[in-house]
Design a protein around this motif. Structure first.
Motif, PDB file in Angstrom:
ATOM      1  N   CYS A  42      -4.032   5.072 -11.057  1.00 38.99           N
ATOM      2  CA  CYS A  42      -2.708   4.929 -11.670  1.00 38.99           C
ATOM      3  C   CYS A  42      -2.416   3.507 -12.144  1.00 38.99           C
ATOM      4  CB  CYS A  42      -1.631   5.365 -10.680  1.00 38.99           C
ATOM      5  SG  CYS A  42      -1.484   4.287  -9.226  1.00 38.99           S
ATOM      6  N   GLY A  43      -2.985   2.508 -11.507  1.00 36.46           N
ATOM      7  CA  GLY A  43      -2.728   1.123 -11.861  1.00 36.46           C
ATOM      8  C   GLY A  43      -1.389   0.603 -11.384  1.00 36.46           C
ATOM      9  N   THR A  44      -0.668   1.409 -10.595  1.00 39.12           N
ATOM     10  CA  THR A  44       0.657   1.015 -10.114  1.00 39.12           C
ATOM     11  C   THR A  44       0.796   1.094  -8.594  1.00 39.12           C
ATOM     12  OG1 THR A  44       1.498   3.262 -10.430  1.00 39.12           O
ATOM     13  CG2 THR A  44       1.799   1.703 -12.260  1.00 39.12           C
ATOM     14  N   GLY A  45      -0.300   1.350  -7.885  1.00 37.68           N
ATOM     15  CA  GLY A  45      -0.256   1.405  -6.429  1.00 37.68           C
ATOM     16  C   GLY A  45       0.296   2.691  -5.861  1.00 37.68           C
ATOM     17  N   ASP A  46       0.391   3.731  -6.677  1.00 35.66           N
ATOM     18  CA  ASP A  46       0.965   4.989  -6.211  1.00 35.66           C
ATOM     19  C   ASP A  46      -0.064   6.001  -5.707  1.00 35.66           C
ATOM     20  OD1 ASP A  46       3.685   4.338  -6.793  1.00 35.66           O
ATOM     21  OD2 ASP A  46       3.280   4.701  -8.913  1.00 35.66           O
ATOM     22  N   CYS A  47      -1.321   5.897  -6.153  1.00 34.47           N
ATOM     23  CA  CYS A  47      -2.278   6.967  -5.853  1.00 34.47           C
ATOM     24  C   CYS A  47      -3.256   6.643  -4.727  1.00 34.47           C
ATOM     25  CB  CYS A  47      -3.043   7.371  -7.104  1.00 34.47           C
ATOM     26  SG  CYS A  47      -4.286   6.179  -7.631  1.00 34.47           S
ATOM     27  N   GLY A  48      -3.543   5.373  -4.491  1.00 37.22           N
ATOM     28  CA  GLY A  48      -4.451   4.994  -3.417  1.00 37.22           C
ATOM     29  C   GLY A  48      -5.928   5.082  -3.745  1.00 37.22           C
ATOM     30  N   ALA A  49      -6.292   5.458  -4.960  1.00 36.07           N
ATOM     31  CA  ALA A  49      -7.710   5.574  -5.317  1.00 36.07           C
ATOM     32  C   ALA A  49      -8.431   4.235  -5.223  1.00 36.07           C
ATOM     33  CB  ALA A  49      -7.862   6.149  -6.724  1.00 36.07           C
ATOM     34  N   CYS A  50      -7.688   3.153  -5.286  1.00 41.20           N
ATOM     35  CA  CYS A  50      -8.284   1.811  -5.273  1.00 41.20           C
ATOM     36  C   CYS A  50      -8.161   1.133  -3.899  1.00 41.20           C
ATOM     37  CB  CYS A  50      -7.615   0.950  -6.330  1.00 41.20           C
ATOM     38  SG  CYS A  50      -5.864   0.626  -5.988  1.00 41.20           S
ATOM     39  N   THR A  51      -7.863   1.900  -2.865  1.00 39.33           N
ATOM     40  CA  THR A  51      -7.646   1.326  -1.537  1.00 39.33           C
ATOM     41  C   THR A  51      -8.889   0.612  -1.015  1.00 39.33           C
ATOM     42  OG1 THR A  51      -6.017   3.020  -0.998  1.00 39.33           O
ATOM     43  CG2 THR A  51      -7.010   1.864   0.858  1.00 39.33           C
ATOM     44  N   VAL A  52      -8.675  -0.610  -0.557  1.00 43.08           N
ATOM     45  CA  VAL A  52      -9.693  -1.390   0.148  1.00 43.08           C
ATOM     46  C   VAL A  52      -9.015  -2.019   1.361  1.00 43.08           C
ATOM     47  CG1 VAL A  52     -11.013  -1.878  -1.961  1.00 43.08           C
ATOM     48  CG2 VAL A  52      -9.320  -3.529  -1.167  1.00 43.08           C
ATOM     49  N   GLU A  53      -9.807  -2.552   2.253  1.00 38.66           N
ATOM     50  CA  GLU A  53      -9.252  -3.278   3.398  1.00 38.66           C
ATOM     51  C   GLU A  53      -9.358  -4.769   3.108  1.00 38.66           C
ATOM     52  OE1 GLU A  53     -10.813  -4.118   7.718  1.00 38.66           O
ATOM     53  OE2 GLU A  53     -10.197  -2.012   7.562  1.00 38.66           O
ATOM     54  N   MET A  54      -8.254  -5.472   3.305  1.00 38.84           N
ATOM     55  CA  MET A  54      -8.212  -6.915   3.071  1.00 38.84           C
ATOM     56  C   MET A  54      -7.617  -7.559   4.319  1.00 38.84           C
ATOM     57  SD  MET A  54      -6.421  -8.816  -0.127  1.00 38.84           S
ATOM     58  CE  MET A  54      -6.656 -10.555  -0.432  1.00 38.84           C
ATOM     59  N   ASN A  55      -8.434  -8.368   4.985  1.00 36.75           N
ATOM     60  CA  ASN A  55      -8.004  -9.040   6.214  1.00 36.75           C
ATOM     61  C   ASN A  55      -7.432  -8.049   7.222  1.00 36.75           C
ATOM     62  OD1 ASN A  55      -8.785 -11.552   5.185  1.00 36.75           O
ATOM     63  ND2 ASN A  55      -6.812 -11.809   4.172  1.00 36.75           N
ATOM     64  N   GLY A  56      -8.090  -6.890   7.342  1.00 36.65           N
ATOM     65  CA  GLY A  56      -7.713  -5.898   8.340  1.00 36.65           C
ATOM     66  C   GLY A  56      -6.590  -4.962   7.941  1.00 36.65           C
ATOM     67  N   GLU A  57      -6.040  -5.115   6.752  1.00 33.70           N
ATOM     68  CA  GLU A  57      -4.951  -4.261   6.283  1.00 33.70           C
ATOM     69  C   GLU A  57      -5.404  -3.506   5.042  1.00 33.70           C
ATOM     70  OE1 GLU A  57      -2.082  -3.956   7.952  1.00 33.70           O
ATOM     71  OE2 GLU A  57      -2.720  -5.504   9.377  1.00 33.70           O
ATOM     72  N   ILE A  58      -4.984  -2.237   4.918  1.00 37.21           N
ATOM     73  CA  ILE A  58      -5.330  -1.513   3.703  1.00 37.21           C
ATOM     74  C   ILE A  58      -4.369  -1.921   2.595  1.00 37.21           C
ATOM     75  CG2 ILE A  58      -6.542   0.418   4.769  1.00 37.21           C
ATOM     76  CD1 ILE A  58      -4.000   2.063   4.583  1.00 37.21           C
ATOM     77  N   VAL A  59      -4.936  -2.127   1.407  1.00 38.53           N
ATOM     78  CA  VAL A  59      -4.158  -2.542   0.238  1.00 38.53           C
ATOM     79  C   VAL A  59      -4.639  -1.762  -0.980  1.00 38.53           C
ATOM     80  CG1 VAL A  59      -3.772  -4.897   1.106  1.00 38.53           C
ATOM     81  CG2 VAL A  59      -5.712  -4.446  -0.399  1.00 38.53           C
ATOM     82  N   CYS A  60      -3.739  -1.602  -1.925  1.00 39.47           N
ATOM     83  CA  CYS A  60      -4.117  -1.063  -3.233  1.00 39.47           C
ATOM     84  C   CYS A  60      -4.639  -2.234  -4.044  1.00 39.47           C
ATOM     85  CB  CYS A  60      -2.908  -0.417  -3.909  1.00 39.47           C
ATOM     86  SG  CYS A  60      -2.373   1.101  -3.107  1.00 39.47           S
ATOM     87  N   SER A  61      -5.915  -2.221  -4.336  1.00 43.23           N
ATOM     88  CA  SER A  61      -6.523  -3.367  -5.015  1.00 43.23           C
ATOM     89  C   SER A  61      -6.050  -3.519  -6.453  1.00 43.23           C
ATOM     90  CB  SER A  61      -8.051  -3.291  -4.940  1.00 43.23           C
ATOM     91  OG  SER A  61      -8.542  -2.119  -5.567  1.00 43.23           O
ATOM     92  N   CYS A  62      -5.366  -2.517  -6.989  1.00 37.82           N
ATOM     93  CA  CYS A  62      -4.795  -2.656  -8.330  1.00 37.82           C
ATOM     94  C   CYS A  62      -3.534  -3.510  -8.304  1.00 37.82           C
ATOM     95  CB  CYS A  62      -4.507  -1.293  -8.954  1.00 37.82           C
ATOM     96  SG  CYS A  62      -3.115  -0.396  -8.232  1.00 37.82           S
ATOM     97  N   LEU A  63      -2.972  -3.752  -7.121  1.00 39.60           N
ATOM     98  CA  LEU A  63      -1.746  -4.541  -6.986  1.00 39.60           C
ATOM     99  C   LEU A  63      -1.999  -5.949  -6.471  1.00 39.60           C
ATOM    100  CD1 LEU A  63       0.693  -1.909  -5.445  1.00 39.60           C
ATOM    101  CD2 LEU A  63       0.403  -2.552  -7.850  1.00 39.60           C
ATOM    102  N   VAL A  64      -3.250  -6.262  -6.164  1.00 42.08           N
ATOM    103  CA  VAL A  64      -3.628  -7.572  -5.634  1.00 42.08           C
ATOM    104  C   VAL A  64      -4.399  -8.304  -6.722  1.00 42.08           C
ATOM    105  CG1 VAL A  64      -4.991  -8.745  -3.855  1.00 42.08           C
ATOM    106  CG2 VAL A  64      -3.748  -6.644  -3.281  1.00 42.08           C
ATOM    107  N   LEU A  65      -4.125  -9.567  -6.888  1.00 40.18           N
ATOM    108  CA  LEU A  65      -4.883 -10.350  -7.855  1.00 40.18           C
ATOM    109  C   LEU A  65      -6.256 -10.707  -7.282  1.00 40.18           C
ATOM    110  CD1 LEU A  65      -2.113 -12.762  -9.174  1.00 40.18           C
ATOM    111  CD2 LEU A  65      -3.087 -10.760 -10.343  1.00 40.18           C
ATOM    112  N   GLY A  66      -7.241 -10.770  -8.135  1.00 33.87           N
ATOM    113  CA  GLY A  66      -8.575 -11.174  -7.695  1.00 33.87           C
ATOM    114  C   GLY A  66      -8.545 -12.527  -7.015  1.00 33.87           C
ATOM    115  N   ALA A  67      -7.730 -13.441  -7.522  1.00 35.72           N
ATOM    116  CA  ALA A  67      -7.629 -14.789  -6.953  1.00 35.72           C
ATOM    117  C   ALA A  67      -7.118 -14.770  -5.519  1.00 35.72           C
ATOM    118  CB  ALA A  67      -6.722 -15.662  -7.811  1.00 35.72           C
ATOM    119  N   GLU A  68      -6.368 -13.726  -5.142  1.00 30.54           N
ATOM    120  CA  GLU A  68      -5.854 -13.618  -3.778  1.00 30.54           C
ATOM    121  C   GLU A  68      -6.952 -13.316  -2.760  1.00 30.54           C
ATOM    122  OE1 GLU A  68      -1.748 -11.781  -3.328  1.00 30.54           O
ATOM    123  OE2 GLU A  68      -2.370 -11.029  -5.311  1.00 30.54           O
ATOM    124  N   ALA A  69      -8.134 -12.986  -3.243  1.00 25.94           N
ATOM    125  CA  ALA A  69      -9.258 -12.726  -2.344  1.00 25.94           C
ATOM    126  C   ALA A  69      -9.886 -14.016  -1.830  1.00 25.94           C
ATOM    127  CB  ALA A  69     -10.315 -11.880  -3.054  1.00 25.94           C
TER     128      ALA A  69
END
Length: 158
Positions: A42-69
């Protein structure tokens, strides 16, 4: 705008990539690092297809900037299997037909793995709560929930 150099850990490997300031983590994972498991639904964080774990928390990677990694510890679906051996969740999802088209499956697997690491014996309602951010249009959720329950039991040695 100037591109950003990012040093991060992905699935236990220290990696570096360069991304544009507005590039999403999803695009960085897929286009810069070749990790195609997370999908854009979806590109808006509604579907979860892009879910990854970041620092132990699940996040929608479409809502996180690459630089935040920068300096982050990331885990994607590609980090679940060990060599040729699938993670119990992956194997049981296949065995119990808990997936169909596969768009949502990587995000569901990452969310379920994070849940089971925090709570190895979740109730059905806890599983449904943890997976509520992952939408699936192909299956019913019953097979997915049962597969997570089966994997939890196997991982506990029950």
């Amino acid at each position: 705008m100037k591109n950003i150099h990012v040093s991060t850990t992905v699935n236990g490997d220290e990696l570096e990539f360069v991304c544009a300031p507005g590039e999403t983590l999803l695009d960085s994972l897929r286009d810069r690092l070749g990790l195609k498991g997370a999908k854009e639904g979806c590109g808006t964080g509604d579907c979860g297809a892009c879910t990854v774990e970041m620092n132990g928390e699940i996040v929608c990677s479409c809502l996180v900037l690459g630089a935040e990694a920068e300096g982050a510890d990331l885990r994607t679906v590609e980090g679940m299997a060990t060599g040729d051996k699938l993670h119990a969740l992956q194997r049981i999802f296949i065995d119990e037909a808990a997936l169909q088209c596969g768009i949502c499956t990587p995000g569901i697997l990452v969310a379920a793995q994070t849940l089971l690491e925090r709570n190895p014996d979740p109730s059905e309602s806890e599983i449904r709560y943890w997976l509520a951010g992952n939408l699936c249009r192909c299956t019913g959720y019953d097979k997915i929930v049962r597969a997570v329950q089966s994997a939890a039991a196997e991982m506990r040695g029950a």
